[in-house]
Design an enzyme around this catalytic site. Structure first.
Site, PDB file in Angstrom:
ATOM      1  CE  LYS A 106       0.143  -1.359   4.489  1.00  0.00           C
ATOM      2  NZ  LYS A 106      -0.152  -2.572   5.149  1.00  0.00           N
ATOM      3  CE  LYS A 205      -4.234  -1.335   4.755  1.00  0.00           C
ATOM      4  NZ  LYS A 205      -4.536  -1.940   6.063  1.00  0.00           N
TER       5      LYS A 205
END
Ligand SMILES: NC(=O)c1ccc[n+]([C@@H]2O[C@H](COP(=O)([O-])OP(=O)(O)OC[C@H]3O[C@@H](n4cnc5c(N)ncnc54)[C@H](OP(=O)(O)O)[C@@H]3O)[C@@H](O)[C@H]2O)c1
Length: 427
Positions: A106, A205
């Site tokens: 991420k 995220k």
């Protein structure tokens, strides 16, 4: 017989080892679904201890990830090293060489995902990173494939399992440090848990979600971020008195003035809101869009098998695209105006400790809030003597900051024990 595709696996840690095991154990299933054999040819891992339990016959193993990416018998690189460097550069090299790439990273995708997307070569299979958000939850696939005609208005998500676990322990009365140590012991939190505790992980995220849901080219530094440090068992007790829990909530919301991106500890009704009853590694993403309405995806957001599920699915999709001379399409992204803290709105919860011995302190506190421009929706007596809970209506964060300043001044009618965003129950 379809030709084999060679895989280079970078990293055999928690997720990488699970992927290596699955490639071996379910080779037939994966070959059938991806249109031909997927053969692990290279494995780069610097910790030899990680390799002991793996069956690696015929695999060239070493600690040099660059060499694995440069190997002539590799078609797809699976990056599971973690961290920004060298993971980002290795992915860029792989894509530049015309290879397909899969990652669970991420940090790399949130900060450099658009650059990597631009490096994808035609016919390579492309770049996929489902495991980077919510591990086993196919949230990026849903946003990419299933809402193409919709306008997504908002995303409200719990996408960090470590903070769920810690907040749950606080509910049970543990102090903060003990709750963090417990999360580390159970393998939820890393040795340095700051990425989870301070909301960096959730902010990364959220940026990926905003890309896929809203076509927004945004980076983690644009997220109004606050983690869960400073939250005490008393706060969770007070939340429970209001029929709620506290969770670290990530939100992306479109408004006329731009996109609002927040990661904040948040009062969540339980029951009454689907994010209220999440425990442990469970994650959930609530998407609201114009045509589909409200969609909720919930599932295991961390863990070796949950992440391996997403990585293998990506691998199958990228392999199939490569065999067909295509690339997996990625949504376009463009820069959008992002509202700063001054301009953005929230509904808040304040726990106020009334100044002792002052008659009418609760009324004075309410007036202080209103003078600062805060809309007070409801006040109730706190669970502890001398405390009052305030639930605000939609209020600008600037007004809230003015009120907090007023409460910090000498002679204020109350002091602020805690303040955070809140969610309304969903109808
Ligand atoms: N764990 C999860 O539940 C989960 C869920 C979703 C996504 N992810 C993502 O998946 C990725 C991998 O996570 P993980 O939990 O599997 O991490 P991990 O257990 O720390 O595994 C990474 C492995 O790669 C090795 N490594 C790191 N840099 C290297 C290099 N330059 N050359 C060779 N080996 C190197 C590490 O060795 P050392 O131990 O010596 O550093 C470690 O063995 C991360 O991006 C993470 O965010 C993880």
């Amino acid at each position: 017989m379809a030709t084999e595709l060679g895989i280079a696996l970078l990293g055999a840690g928690t997720v990488g080892a699970a992927v290596a095991r699955e490639l071996d154990a379910h080779a037939d299933r994966l070959a059938q679904r991806s249109g031909g054999p997927l053969v692990l040819r290279r494995l780069a891992e610097r910790d030899p201890a990680r390799l002991r339990a793996l069956r690696l016959d015929g695999v060239t193993v070493g600690d040099d990830a660059e060499a694995a990416v440069a190997a002539p018998d590799v078609d797809i690189v699976v990056e599971l090293l973690g961290g920004l460097n060298p993971a980002g550069a290795l992915l860029e090299t792989a894509l530049g060489r015309g290879l397909g790439a899969v990652t669970a990273n991420k940090a790399v995708i949130a900060t450099g995902g658009r650059r990597l997307a631009a490096a994808v070569r035609p016919g390579s299979g492309g770049l996929a990173f489902e495991a980077a958000v919510g591990a086993a939850m196919p949230v990026l696939a849903m946003l990419r494939d299933s809402l193409r005609g919709d306008e997504v208005h908002s995303i409200t998500a719990v996408i960090n399992g470590t903070t769920n676990h810690i907040l749950r322990r606080l509910e049970e009365g543990d102090g903060f440090d003990r709750a963090v140590a417990d999360a580390q012991q159970r393998g939820f939190a890393e040795a340095d848990p700051s990425s989870d505790l301070d909301g960096h992980d959730a902010a990364q995220k959220l940026c990926i979600l905003a890309w896929f849901a809203m076509g927004a080219d945004v980076t983690p530094d644009q997220v109004q971020r606050r983690g869960i440090r400073g939250i005490e068992p008393e706060d969770l007790r007070a939340a429970s008195g209001l029929g709620s829990v506290v969770r670290l909530v990530a939100r992306a919301e479109r408004s006329g003035a731009g996109l609002e991106l927040t990661v904040q500890p948040t009062l969540v009704p339980r029951p009454g809101h689907p994010l209220g009853d999440l425990e442990g590694a469970d994650n959930a993403v609530l998407v609201e869009s114009d045509l589909a309405g409200r969609l909720l995806l919930r599932g295991r957001g961390a863990g070796a098998d949950a992440a391996a599920s997403a990585v293998l699915s990506d691998l199958v999709v990228v392999a199939r695209a490569r065999r067909e001379g295509r690339v997996l399409p990625l949504p376009p992204a463009a820069p959008v105006p992002v509202r700063d803290a001054e301009a953005s709105m929230s509904e808040a919860w304040l726990r106020l400790r009334l100044a002792g011995g002052k008659g009418g302190a609760a009324g004075d506190a309410r007036r202080t809030l209103q003078q600062a421009g805060v809309t007070v929706e409801r006040t109730t007596a706190g669970v502890d003597e001398g405390e009052v809970e305030v639930l605000t209506g939609p209020t600008s964060r600037a007004a809230l900051a003015r009120a907090l300043e007023a409460f910090h001044a000498a002679g204020a009618p109350a002091s602020v024990a805690q303040t955070m965003d809140r969610l309304e129950p969903l109808a």
